[in-house]
Scaffold this motif. Structure first.
Motif, PDB file in Angstrom:
ATOM      1  N   GLY A 280      44.309  38.838  34.627  1.00 22.67           N
ATOM      2  CA  GLY A 280      45.295  37.638  34.629  1.00 22.67           C
ATOM      3  C   GLY A 280      45.820  37.033  35.751  1.00 22.67           C
ATOM      4  O   GLY A 280      45.461  37.765  37.026  1.00 22.67           O
ATOM      5  N   VAL A 281      46.356  36.094  35.807  1.00 28.97           N
ATOM      6  CA  VAL A 281      47.066  35.367  36.996  1.00 28.97           C
ATOM      7  C   VAL A 281      47.921  36.222  37.685  1.00 28.97           C
ATOM      8  O   VAL A 281      48.967  36.547  36.709  1.00 28.97           O
ATOM      9  CB  VAL A 281      47.340  34.037  36.804  1.00 28.97           C
ATOM     10  CG1 VAL A 281      48.145  33.463  38.193  1.00 28.97           C
ATOM     11  CG2 VAL A 281      46.255  32.963  36.662  1.00 28.97           C
ATOM     12  N   ALA A 282      48.076  36.521  38.891  1.00 30.86           N
ATOM     13  CA  ALA A 282      49.100  37.717  39.432  1.00 30.86           C
ATOM     14  C   ALA A 282      50.437  36.844  39.333  1.00 30.86           C
ATOM     15  O   ALA A 282      50.633  36.008  39.887  1.00 30.86           O
ATOM     16  CB  ALA A 282      48.422  38.009  40.758  1.00 30.86           C
ATOM     17  N   ASN A 283      51.398  37.546  38.911  1.00 31.66           N
ATOM     18  CA  ASN A 283      52.636  37.237  38.702  1.00 31.66           C
ATOM     19  C   ASN A 283      53.741  38.203  39.404  1.00 31.66           C
ATOM     20  O   ASN A 283      52.919  39.355  40.063  1.00 31.66           O
ATOM     21  CB  ASN A 283      53.275  37.101  37.163  1.00 31.66           C
ATOM     22  CG  ASN A 283      53.055  38.410  36.280  1.00 31.66           C
ATOM     23  OD1 ASN A 283      52.946  39.520  37.132  1.00 31.66           O
ATOM     24  ND2 ASN A 283      53.301  38.047  35.109  1.00 31.66           N
ATOM     25  N   ARG A 284      54.759  38.026  39.404  1.00 34.95           N
ATOM     26  CA  ARG A 284      55.607  39.219  40.264  1.00 34.95           C
ATOM     27  C   ARG A 284      55.417  40.604  40.106  1.00 34.95           C
ATOM     28  O   ARG A 284      55.285  41.250  40.804  1.00 34.95           O
ATOM     29  CB  ARG A 284      57.204  38.715  40.201  1.00 34.95           C
ATOM     30  CG  ARG A 284      57.971  39.402  41.123  1.00 34.95           C
ATOM     31  CD  ARG A 284      59.387  38.940  41.064  1.00 34.95           C
ATOM     32  NE  ARG A 284      60.286  39.984  41.748  1.00 34.95           N
ATOM     33  CZ  ARG A 284      61.448  39.795  41.685  1.00 34.95           C
ATOM     34  NH1 ARG A 284      62.401  39.030  40.740  1.00 34.95           N
ATOM     35  NH2 ARG A 284      62.208  40.696  42.363  1.00 34.95           N
ATOM     36  N   VAL A 285      55.429  40.906  38.879  1.00 32.68           N
ATOM     37  CA  VAL A 285      55.577  42.214  38.319  1.00 32.68           C
ATOM     38  C   VAL A 285      54.249  42.927  38.699  1.00 32.68           C
ATOM     39  O   VAL A 285      54.102  43.874  38.939  1.00 32.68           O
ATOM     40  CB  VAL A 285      55.965  42.385  36.912  1.00 32.68           C
ATOM     41  CG1 VAL A 285      55.022  42.011  35.795  1.00 32.68           C
ATOM     42  CG2 VAL A 285      56.297  43.770  36.584  1.00 32.68           C
ATOM     43  N   MET A 286      52.936  42.080  38.500  1.00 33.40           N
ATOM     44  CA  MET A 286      51.896  42.642  38.742  1.00 33.40           C
ATOM     45  C   MET A 286      51.533  42.997  40.230  1.00 33.40           C
ATOM     46  O   MET A 286      51.007  43.910  40.591  1.00 33.40           O
ATOM     47  CB  MET A 286      50.631  41.695  38.416  1.00 33.40           C
ATOM     48  CG  MET A 286      50.278  41.548  36.876  1.00 33.40           C
ATOM     49  SD  MET A 286      49.628  40.101  36.138  1.00 33.40           S
ATOM     50  CE  MET A 286      48.086  40.032  36.748  1.00 33.40           C
ATOM     51  N   ARG A 287      52.287  41.858  41.206  1.00 29.04           N
ATOM     52  CA  ARG A 287      52.205  42.171  42.330  1.00 29.04           C
ATOM     53  C   ARG A 287      53.054  43.159  43.028  1.00 29.04           C
ATOM     54  O   ARG A 287      52.423  44.047  43.774  1.00 29.04           O
ATOM     55  CB  ARG A 287      52.671  40.689  43.166  1.00 29.04           C
ATOM     56  CG  ARG A 287      51.387  39.686  43.334  1.00 29.04           C
ATOM     57  CD  ARG A 287      51.883  38.675  44.398  1.00 29.04           C
ATOM     58  NE  ARG A 287      53.106  37.900  43.922  1.00 29.04           N
ATOM     59  CZ  ARG A 287      52.807  36.830  43.068  1.00 29.04           C
ATOM     60  NH1 ARG A 287      51.683  36.414  42.867  1.00 29.04           N
ATOM     61  NH2 ARG A 287      54.014  36.182  42.507  1.00 29.04           N
ATOM     62  N   GLU A 288      54.421  43.370  42.566  1.00 28.74           N
ATOM     63  CA  GLU A 288      55.037  44.170  42.836  1.00 28.74           C
ATOM     64  C   GLU A 288      55.092  45.847  42.490  1.00 28.74           C
ATOM     65  O   GLU A 288      55.258  46.770  43.165  1.00 28.74           O
ATOM     66  CB  GLU A 288      56.485  43.636  42.984  1.00 28.74           C
ATOM     67  CG  GLU A 288      56.807  42.492  43.745  1.00 28.74           C
ATOM     68  CD  GLU A 288      58.298  41.993  43.686  1.00 28.74           C
ATOM     69  OE1 GLU A 288      59.043  42.355  42.944  1.00 28.74           O
ATOM     70  OE2 GLU A 288      58.330  40.869  44.305  1.00 28.74           O
ATOM     71  N   VAL A 289      54.721  45.855  41.222  1.00 28.86           N
ATOM     72  CA  VAL A 289      54.653  47.142  40.426  1.00 28.86           C
ATOM     73  C   VAL A 289      52.929  47.523  40.319  1.00 28.86           C
ATOM     74  O   VAL A 289      52.848  48.689  40.277  1.00 28.86           O
ATOM     75  CB  VAL A 289      55.080  47.104  39.057  1.00 28.86           C
ATOM     76  CG1 VAL A 289      55.173  48.195  38.409  1.00 28.86           C
ATOM     77  CG2 VAL A 289      56.908  46.731  39.092  1.00 28.86           C
ATOM     78  N   GLY A 290      52.248  46.732  40.280  1.00 26.47           N
ATOM     79  CA  GLY A 290      50.644  46.839  40.065  1.00 26.47           C
ATOM     80  C   GLY A 290      49.894  46.536  41.355  1.00 26.47           C
ATOM     81  O   GLY A 290      50.401  46.725  42.411  1.00 26.47           O
ATOM     82  N   PRO A 291      48.753  45.922  41.059  1.00 29.09           N
ATOM     83  CA  PRO A 291      48.218  45.440  39.556  1.00 29.09           C
ATOM     84  C   PRO A 291      47.998  46.474  38.642  1.00 29.09           C
ATOM     85  O   PRO A 291      48.005  46.555  37.609  1.00 29.09           O
ATOM     86  CB  PRO A 291      47.144  44.679  39.927  1.00 29.09           C
ATOM     87  CG  PRO A 291      46.682  45.056  41.305  1.00 29.09           C
ATOM     88  CD  PRO A 291      47.721  45.401  41.876  1.00 29.09           C
ATOM     89  N   VAL A 292      47.721  47.864  39.378  1.00 27.45           N
ATOM     90  CA  VAL A 292      47.397  48.944  38.464  1.00 27.45           C
ATOM     91  C   VAL A 292      48.491  50.033  38.791  1.00 27.45           C
ATOM     92  O   VAL A 292      48.671  50.411  40.015  1.00 27.45           O
ATOM     93  CB  VAL A 292      45.994  49.501  38.418  1.00 27.45           C
ATOM     94  CG1 VAL A 292      45.769  50.709  37.799  1.00 27.45           C
ATOM     95  CG2 VAL A 292      45.132  48.455  38.432  1.00 27.45           C
TER      96      VAL A 292
END
Ligand SMILES: Cc1cc2nc3c(=O)[nH]c(=O)nc-3n(C[C@H](O)[C@H](O)[C@H](O)COP(=O)(O)O)c2cc1C
Length: 358
Positions: A280-292
């Motif tokens: 998916g398009v990276a959003n805030r939670v993906m950037r700050e907590v993830g992406p994995v």
């Protein structure tokens, strides 16, 4: 005109184009518009109850007389693990506080139900021409009932081994889903996301390994991509991300902006949105907590604690916690009515094929 007629003959559509089930981003309206444009429509049922799915199918059938593909997940459900939930809630607690939410308040469980007896009864009653699955196939007894209802069966393969398994277990069509694809990886015989080949590497190897027709999926979003899929032997294409910005999709306004602004390098594979790897398009939670993140609970439970954050941020016009699932070619998507887009895609593909043949 089309280099391969197997999908056209099987599905009886005007074009060898299949709308990918894009759960959470569509309902009957997109399916109807795509059918009117000459492609195979679908209804993703993973986030619907059988009652709601039945209602949507009736709407589609009331407005178009096209073949229909009903799509289901068939993961093995696991119960939420309270210990992992607690760790996840703790990881997300700063965001709860930032939005004035209580991190300890009860939240309703994320819904992504696998194909079961209730869905199977619905399929037997509605007899869709096609039933497709993601994450393998349901248990043999249920699959037999789907086939006995006269439905053609298809499912996604992310590696050749999965394609062979799907053919051996009764699939009539294989969707070769390359790494470029938006949404969840359909993987079920491996969980190594680093292994997934890209569409252009996967399709010819799947075509060589199975006898049934193959649909190419992942990163195909314009006439060039559709034309290219036929060269290594695909009989058609399944397209998701290119339809996300059509007015008939259910994508909310700020997510449309994020999708419109996305570039070739804007998507990543993440497990934080649902617990299962998806692009998916990276959003805030993906950037700050993830992406994995190792803290994300198992599918689909990671989505549970994100629910209140999603609602709160969306009220502020933000998609910081909203699922922006999309593939690497999302930039090629257009803000155009889906019937028109379908005809434009088919026309451009035929023109490209003619040019290549000349
Ligand atoms: C928003 C979104 C939701 C998706 N949901 C499903 C789904 O419910 N079932 C399914 O089989 N595939 C799902 N997929 C994956 C698609 O079937 C397909 O593999 C993918 O869209 C193809 O790549 P593309 O997005 O680059 O066209 C989803 C994809 C997206 C982008």
């Amino acid at each position: 005109m089309w280099p391969d007629r197997r999908i056209l003959d099987l599905f009886k559509t005007e074009f060898p184009i299949v709308l990918a089930p894009i759960a959470g981003a569509m309902d009957a309206e997109l399916a109807i518009a795509v059918a009117q444009g000459g492609a195979l429509p679908c209804l993703p049922c993973a986030m619907l109850s059988p009652e709601k799915a039945r209602e949507q199918v009736n709407i589609i059938r009331g407005r178009v007389s096209a073949p229909l593909n009903l799509n289901f997940f068939c993961h093995k459900p696991v119960d939420a693990d309270p210990a992992r939930e607690a760790i996840w809630r703790q990881r997300l607690a700063p965001y709860y506080r930032e939005h004035g939410l209580d991190p300890a308040a009860p939240v309703s469980a994320a819904k992504r139900a696998p194909f079961d007896a209730a869905f199977c009864e619905m399929v037997e009653e509605l007899k869709p021409e096609i039933v497709s699955f993601h994450f393998g196939l349901p248990e043999p007894k249920l699959l037999q009932r789907v086939k006995a209802a006269g439905c053609l069966v298809m499912s996604s393969a992310t590696i050749v081994r999965e394609a062979i398994w799907l053919e051996e277990n009764g699939c009539d069509v294989i969707i070769a889903q390359g790494a470029e694809a938006g949404g969840h990886r359909g993987m079920f015989l491996t969980d190594n996301i680093a292994e997934q080949p890209g569409t252009f590497a996967l399709v010819p190897q799947v075509v060589d390994a199975v006898k049934v027709p193959v649909l190419a999926a992942g990163g195909i979003a314009d006439g060039r991509g559709i034309a290219a899929a036929f060269a290594p032997g695909a009989s058609g294409v399944q397209i998701g991300s290119a339809y996300l910005r059509c007015p008939e999709s259910t994508v909310i306004a700020p997510a449309r902006v994020a999708l419109a602004q996305a570039r070739d390098d804007s998507t990543v594979i993440t497990n934080v949105m649902t617990g299962r790897p998806a692009r998916g398009v990276a959003n805030r939670v993906m950037r700050e907590v993830g992406p994995v993140s190792a803290d994300a609970p198992a599918f689909p439970h990671a989505a549970t604690a994100l629910g209140p954050l999603k609602v709160a941020a969306e009220k502020l016009g933000k998609v910081d916690f909203t699922n922006l699932f999309a593939g690497q070619a999302v930039r090629l998507g257009r803000d155009m009515p889906a019937a028109e887009l379908t005809r434009a895609l088919a026309g451009a593909a035929l023109a490209r094929l003619a040019a290549l043949g000349g």
